[in-house]
Design an enzyme around this catalytic site. Structure first.
Site, PDB file in Angstrom:
ATOM      1  N   SER A   1       0.441  40.391   4.781  1.00  0.00           N
ATOM      2  CA  SER A   1       0.681  40.139   6.201  1.00  0.00           C
ATOM      3  C   SER A   1       1.450  41.266   6.862  1.00  0.00           C
ATOM      4  O   SER A   1       1.719  41.212   8.054  1.00  0.00           O
ATOM      5  CB  SER A   1       1.446  38.822   6.365  1.00  0.00           C
TER       6      SER A   1
ATOM      7  N   ASN B   1       1.828  39.816  12.853  1.00  0.00           N
ATOM      8  CA  ASN B   1       3.246  39.709  12.499  1.00  0.00           C
ATOM      9  C   ASN B   1       4.134  40.712  13.218  1.00  0.00           C
ATOM     10  O   ASN B   1       5.339  40.492  13.338  1.00  0.00           O
ATOM     11  CB  ASN B   1       3.413  39.812  10.986  1.00  0.00           C
TER      12      ASN B   1
END
Length: 282
Positions: A119, A190
């Site tokens: 991520s 993110n």
């Protein structure tokens, strides 16, 4: 090379969700983890989640049984050598992923694409550890994997167009929506989301509002289905901290400094929903 057998490295929340998705979509899956107990827990989770789909009429009982039968749990990473495609879904720490990618590169045929569900960690750096950087790519699923439609498909600096096209088409076969993103710390999701969660933590730490109040503001005022602190608990506070540190190191901007309260909670073992305590108790 046709993709029929998929390797998934890591049987945690994301790994078992990815295995579930591929198996439900008709692929044979080799699900790897370091201990049998992690694999047993993953298969139990997949079975329960498939049961929910059966209860909702999305699958038949026969479909569930067939999907489960397609998942082969393995604790010998060498058994991934027969896979046509591999997705790594291990802990969000570069050293761990680096060891995995080096090992996969040595043991899988040179034509096999190595994808990471990371991520935040650089796809370019992971690719550079292999002899096939053009076949290394990010395939970032979102939790819960069988439900969420988005897949960030992340190009490393050396990722080839052929590799990108293959992974994009694979995401479509999984009935996901692939979105192309270039390699940068945190990618898009993110890089934008984690500073929001981090700032919500600062608001609690500084006594601006309680966790419940912060989340209510976002649910009622911004129409978020889940408040930022409940979401952080759901993701895992240790994962949030790891990502904030990747952002801080990779971008060098003090605005990505992890909230001290987040660091303290992780040190205490308060990791969110998976540990039973985070900004809320579970």
């Amino acid at each position: 090379m046709p993709i029929e057998r998929v390797g998934v490295v890591g049987a945690g929340t994301m790994g078992n969700g990815i295995a579930h998705l591929f198996a439900r979509s008709g692929f044979r899956v080799a699900l790897y983890d370091v201990e049998q107990r992690f694999l047993d827990r993953a298969l139990e989770t997949v079975s329960k989640n498939l049961d929910r789909e059966v209860a909702k009429g999305k699958l038949s009982a026969e479909d569930k049984a067939a999907a489960l039968a397609r998942i082969d749990p393995v604790i010998d990473r060498g058994k991934l050598a027969s896979c046509d495609f591999v997705v790594e879904a291990a802990t969000e720490k570069f050293a761990i992923k680096a060891e995995i990618f080096g090992d996969l590169d040595r043991n899988l045929p040179p034509g096999v694409i190595l994808a990471s569900n990371t991520s935040s960690i650089s796809i370019t750096r992971l690719g550079a550890l292999t002899h096939r950087p053009e076949k290394v790519i990010g395939m970032h699923f979102f939790n819960p994997v069988p439900v969420m439609k988005l897949v960030e498909v992340i190009r490393g600096l050396a990722t080839s167009q052929e590799t990108f096209d293959t992974v994009r088409d694979l995401a479509l076969k999984l009935e996901k929506t692939p979105v192309e993103v270039n390699d940068a710390p945190g990618f898009v999701s993110n890089r934008v989301l984690m500073p929001l969660l981090n700032e919500a933590m600062f608001a609690v730490m500084e006594g601006v509002a309680t966790s419940e109040a912060v989340d209510e503001v976002f649910k009622l005022g911004m129409a978020h289905p889940m408040g930022p602190l409940a979401l952080a608990d759901f993701i895992g506070l240790d994962v949030c901290l790891d990502i904030m540190r990747v952002l801080q190191d990779g971008l060098g901007d003090p605005k990505y400094r992890p909230c001290p309260l987040l660091i303290k909670m992780v040190d205490a073992g308060w990791l969110g929903k998976k540990s039973g305590r985070g900004f809320y108790r579970y």
